[in-house]
Design a protein around this motif. Structure first.
Motif, PDB file in Angstrom:
ATOM      1  N   LYS A  84       0.956  -1.507   0.007  1.00  0.00           N
ATOM      2  CA  LYS A  84       0.359   0.072   0.234  1.00  0.00           C
ATOM      3  C   LYS A  84       0.953   1.408   0.587  1.00  0.00           C
ATOM      4  N   PHE A  85       0.169   2.060  -0.697  1.00  0.00           N
ATOM      5  CA  PHE A  85       1.412   3.440  -0.521  1.00  0.00           C
ATOM      6  C   PHE A  85       0.212   4.574  -0.347  1.00  0.00           C
ATOM      7  N   PRO A  86       0.587   4.796   0.463  1.00  0.00           N
ATOM      8  CA  PRO A  86      -0.472   5.960   1.489  1.00  0.00           C
ATOM      9  C   PRO A  86      -0.737   7.379   0.685  1.00  0.00           C
ATOM     10  N   VAL A  87       0.779   7.534   0.786  1.00  0.00           N
ATOM     11  CA  VAL A  87       0.827   9.236   0.331  1.00  0.00           C
ATOM     12  C   VAL A  87       2.063   9.210  -0.831  1.00  0.00           C
ATOM     13  N   ALA A  88       1.063   9.908  -2.168  1.00  0.00           N
ATOM     14  CA  ALA A  88       1.801   9.546  -3.495  1.00  0.00           C
ATOM     15  C   ALA A  88       1.472  11.153  -4.089  1.00  0.00           C
ATOM     16  N   LEU A  89       2.576  11.200  -4.450  1.00  0.00           N
ATOM     17  CA  LEU A  89       2.695  12.522  -5.904  1.00  0.00           C
ATOM     18  C   LEU A  89       2.504  11.951  -7.177  1.00  0.00           C
ATOM     19  N   ASN A  90       1.398  12.329  -7.976  1.00  0.00           N
ATOM     20  CA  ASN A  90       1.307  12.438  -8.980  1.00  0.00           C
ATOM     21  C   ASN A  90       1.464  14.042  -9.713  1.00  0.00           C
ATOM     22  N   LEU A  91       2.807  13.353 -10.249  1.00  0.00           N
ATOM     23  CA  LEU A  91       4.187  14.178 -10.842  1.00  0.00           C
ATOM     24  C   LEU A  91       4.044  14.927 -12.416  1.00  0.00           C
ATOM     25  N   GLY A  92       3.660  15.978 -12.703  1.00  0.00           N
ATOM     26  CA  GLY A  92       3.845  16.556 -14.254  1.00  0.00           C
ATOM     27  C   GLY A  92       2.771  15.957 -15.342  1.00  0.00           C
ATOM     28  N   GLY A  93       3.011  16.047 -16.285  1.00  0.00           N
ATOM     29  CA  GLY A  93       2.795  15.742 -17.379  1.00  0.00           C
ATOM     30  C   GLY A  93       1.355  15.437 -17.335  1.00  0.00           C
ATOM     31  N   ALA A  94       0.330  14.229 -17.483  1.00  0.00           N
ATOM     32  CA  ALA A  94      -1.065  13.879 -17.850  1.00  0.00           C
ATOM     33  C   ALA A  94      -1.709  13.553 -16.463  1.00  0.00           C
ATOM     34  N   ARG A 103      -8.566   6.006  -8.845  1.00  0.00           N
ATOM     35  CA  ARG A 103     -10.138   5.064  -8.361  1.00  0.00           C
ATOM     36  C   ARG A 103      -9.791   3.873  -7.189  1.00  0.00           C
ATOM     37  N   GLY A 104      -8.859   4.599  -6.413  1.00  0.00           N
ATOM     38  CA  GLY A 104      -8.571   3.813  -5.075  1.00  0.00           C
ATOM     39  C   GLY A 104      -7.644   2.833  -5.550  1.00  0.00           C
ATOM     40  N   ARG A 105      -6.474   2.575  -6.601  1.00  0.00           N
ATOM     41  CA  ARG A 105      -5.798   1.435  -6.029  1.00  0.00           C
ATOM     42  C   ARG A 105      -4.753   2.512  -5.640  1.00  0.00           C
ATOM     43  N   GLY A 106      -4.006   1.092  -4.654  1.00  0.00           N
ATOM     44  CA  GLY A 106      -2.640   0.935  -4.070  1.00  0.00           C
ATOM     45  C   GLY A 106      -2.733   1.888  -2.594  1.00  0.00           C
ATOM     46  N   GLY A 107      -4.119   1.863  -2.739  1.00  0.00           N
ATOM     47  CA  GLY A 107      -4.085   2.199  -1.089  1.00  0.00           C
ATOM     48  C   GLY A 107      -3.732   3.424  -0.871  1.00  0.00           C
ATOM     49  N   ILE A 108      -4.197   4.410  -1.369  1.00  0.00           N
ATOM     50  CA  ILE A 108      -3.628   6.100  -1.839  1.00  0.00           C
ATOM     51  C   ILE A 108      -4.557   6.488  -0.532  1.00  0.00           C
ATOM     52  N   GLU A 109      -4.113   7.272   0.270  1.00  0.00           N
ATOM     53  CA  GLU A 109      -4.780   7.672   0.554  1.00  0.00           C
ATOM     54  C   GLU A 109      -4.835   9.487   0.805  1.00  0.00           C
ATOM     55  N   ARG A 110      -3.375   9.880   0.066  1.00  0.00           N
ATOM     56  CA  ARG A 110      -3.591  11.024  -0.216  1.00  0.00           C
ATOM     57  C   ARG A 110      -2.171  11.473  -1.499  1.00  0.00           C
ATOM     58  N   LEU A 111      -3.189  11.970  -2.625  1.00  0.00           N
ATOM     59  CA  LEU A 111      -2.510  12.076  -3.844  1.00  0.00           C
ATOM     60  C   LEU A 111      -1.675  13.722  -3.582  1.00  0.00           C
ATOM     61  N   ILE A 112      -0.681  13.888  -3.767  1.00  0.00           N
ATOM     62  CA  ILE A 112      -0.370  15.058  -4.258  1.00  0.00           C
ATOM     63  C   ILE A 112       0.140  15.365  -5.827  1.00  0.00           C
ATOM     64  N   THR A 113      -0.462  16.353  -6.174  1.00  0.00           N
ATOM     65  CA  THR A 113      -0.711  16.568  -8.073  1.00  0.00           C
ATOM     66  C   THR A 113       0.034  18.012  -8.255  1.00  0.00           C
ATOM     67  N   MET A 114       1.045  17.992  -8.235  1.00  0.00           N
ATOM     68  CA  MET A 114       2.431  18.658  -8.578  1.00  0.00           C
ATOM     69  C   MET A 114       2.633  19.486 -10.200  1.00  0.00           C
ATOM     70  N   ASP A 115       2.884  20.301 -11.070  1.00  0.00           N
ATOM     71  CA  ASP A 115       2.573  20.909 -12.001  1.00  0.00           C
ATOM     72  C   ASP A 115       3.594  21.647 -11.944  1.00  0.00           C
ATOM     73  N   MET A 116       4.761  22.209 -12.884  1.00  0.00           N
ATOM     74  CA  MET A 116       4.845  23.306 -13.083  1.00  0.00           C
ATOM     75  C   MET A 116       4.132  24.614 -13.472  1.00  0.00           C
ATOM     76  N   SER A 117       3.263  24.294 -14.229  1.00  0.00           N
ATOM     77  CA  SER A 117       1.970  25.080 -14.712  1.00  0.00           C
ATOM     78  C   SER A 117       1.135  25.436 -13.850  1.00  0.00           C
ATOM     79  N   LYS A 118       1.325  26.649 -13.263  1.00  0.00           N
ATOM     80  CA  LYS A 118      -0.591  27.491 -12.581  1.00  0.00           C
ATOM     81  C   LYS A 118      -1.472  26.922 -13.175  1.00  0.00           C
ATOM     82  N   ASP A 119      -2.181  27.333 -14.004  1.00  0.00           N
ATOM     83  CA  ASP A 119      -3.024  27.114 -14.957  1.00  0.00           C
ATOM     84  C   ASP A 119      -3.221  25.393 -14.959  1.00  0.00           C
ATOM     85  N   MET A 120      -2.449  24.101 -15.739  1.00  0.00           N
ATOM     86  CA  MET A 120      -2.374  23.358 -15.526  1.00  0.00           C
ATOM     87  C   MET A 120      -3.331  22.852 -14.206  1.00  0.00           C
ATOM     88  N   ILE A 121      -2.463  23.199 -13.121  1.00  0.00           N
ATOM     89  CA  ILE A 121      -3.539  22.977 -11.641  1.00  0.00           C
ATOM     90  C   ILE A 121      -4.948  23.501 -11.810  1.00  0.00           C
TER      91      ILE A 121
END
Length: 272
Positions: A84-94, A103-121
């Motif tokens: 299980k991966f409680p803390v995950a980082l969604n790093l750039g790209g798509a 959709r609940g994969r990997g036992g993720i409890e906290r997902l941090i989405t990071m991108d260099m583009s403010k508009d993409m966020i």
């Protein structure tokens, strides 16, 4: 190309070569960023890439068949993991495609989405509210960060999982970026990413080369340099990641036209 590997358990964290050279460059009184890592010249203008992503955020549609397929195939690797991966980082790209497909994969409890583009966020936040993300991921805490893949703002050993879907091919210092990912992972954490392989757009490269040779008598690069399959495992090992595995997948995308124009994409998968 998609890249992934684990951070080995019991490995003593050490100061990496790229970090040492970074500190030496600034302690000497100069802004010699070219001494960071192994690069001497920045191939990509990161400021310009940020502007490109700002523009793309509002031009792209909510659905992209190719990105949806690549993201789904990448995240399928989590279904093979019992860890299980409680803390995950969604790093750039798509980032929005990854966020939508978790959709609940990997036992993720906290997902941090990071991108260099403010508009993409901003676009990702807007898409989440429209496509029912909260309905399928109501047990996941979502955080959003604006940052550069080349300088991760996370302390050592703070993440269980890092996912990057088609975002690392525009990084200048790829070994350094992977090393930072390894340092940010907890022991036995997972690095799972996708990148375009070295043979992507092969036909376009050949056509550009032949046309330029005929017209100008020489050749200059027309397409961004991409990592070769044979180098992928070496990059992961060099970054200090353990148990690297490389998978290769190929997608052919056809476009209807009188010229029978088509694009060939090779995607390489690395998983533990």
């Amino acid at each position: 190309m998609i890249a992934a590997a684990r951070r080995g358990s019991g490995v003593v964290t050490r100061i990496e070569e790229f970090a040492r050279r970074f500190l030496v460059a600034f302690s000497s009184g100069g802004d010699r960023l070219d001494e960071v890592g192994d690069r001497n010249v920045d191939i990509f203008d990161r400021s310009l890439k940020r502007k490109h992503r700002d523009r793309a955020a509002w031009l792209k549609g909510t659905r992209d068949p190719l990105l949806d397929l690549v993201t789904e195939n990448l995240l399928d690797r989590l279904d093979d993991c019992t860890h299980k991966f409680p803390v995950a980082l969604n790093l750039g790209g798509a980032v929005d495609h990854v966020k939508r497909s978790i959709r609940g994969r990997g036992g993720i409890e906290r997902l941090i989405t990071m991108d260099m583009s403010k508009d993409m966020i901003k676009k990702t936040l807007e898409s989440s509210s429209l496509d029912g993300y909260d309905k399928f991921n109501k047990n996941i805490e979502s955080l959003h960060v604006i940052g550069d893949e080349e300088f991760l703002p996370f302390k050592s050993g703070s993440l269980d999982l890092i996912i990057s879907c088609l975002g690392l091919h525009w990084v200048n210092d790829l070994p350094g970026a992977m090393t930072q990912c390894r340092m940010a992972l907890k022991p036995d954490g997972l690095f799972l990413a996708s990148m375009y392989g070295g043979d992507t757009l092969r036909e376009l490269r050949i056509a550009c080369t032949a046309a330029q040779l005929e017209r100008e008598g020489g050749v200059s690069p027309r397409i961004s340099p991409l990592a070769q399959v044979r180098d992928a495992g070496n990059l992961l090992t060099r970054a200090g990641l353990a148990l690297p595995t490389v998978d290769v997948d190929e997608y052919t995308v056809n476009y209807p036209s009188d010229c029978r124009n088509y694009k060939w994409l090779q995607l390489d998968y690395m998983r533990p």
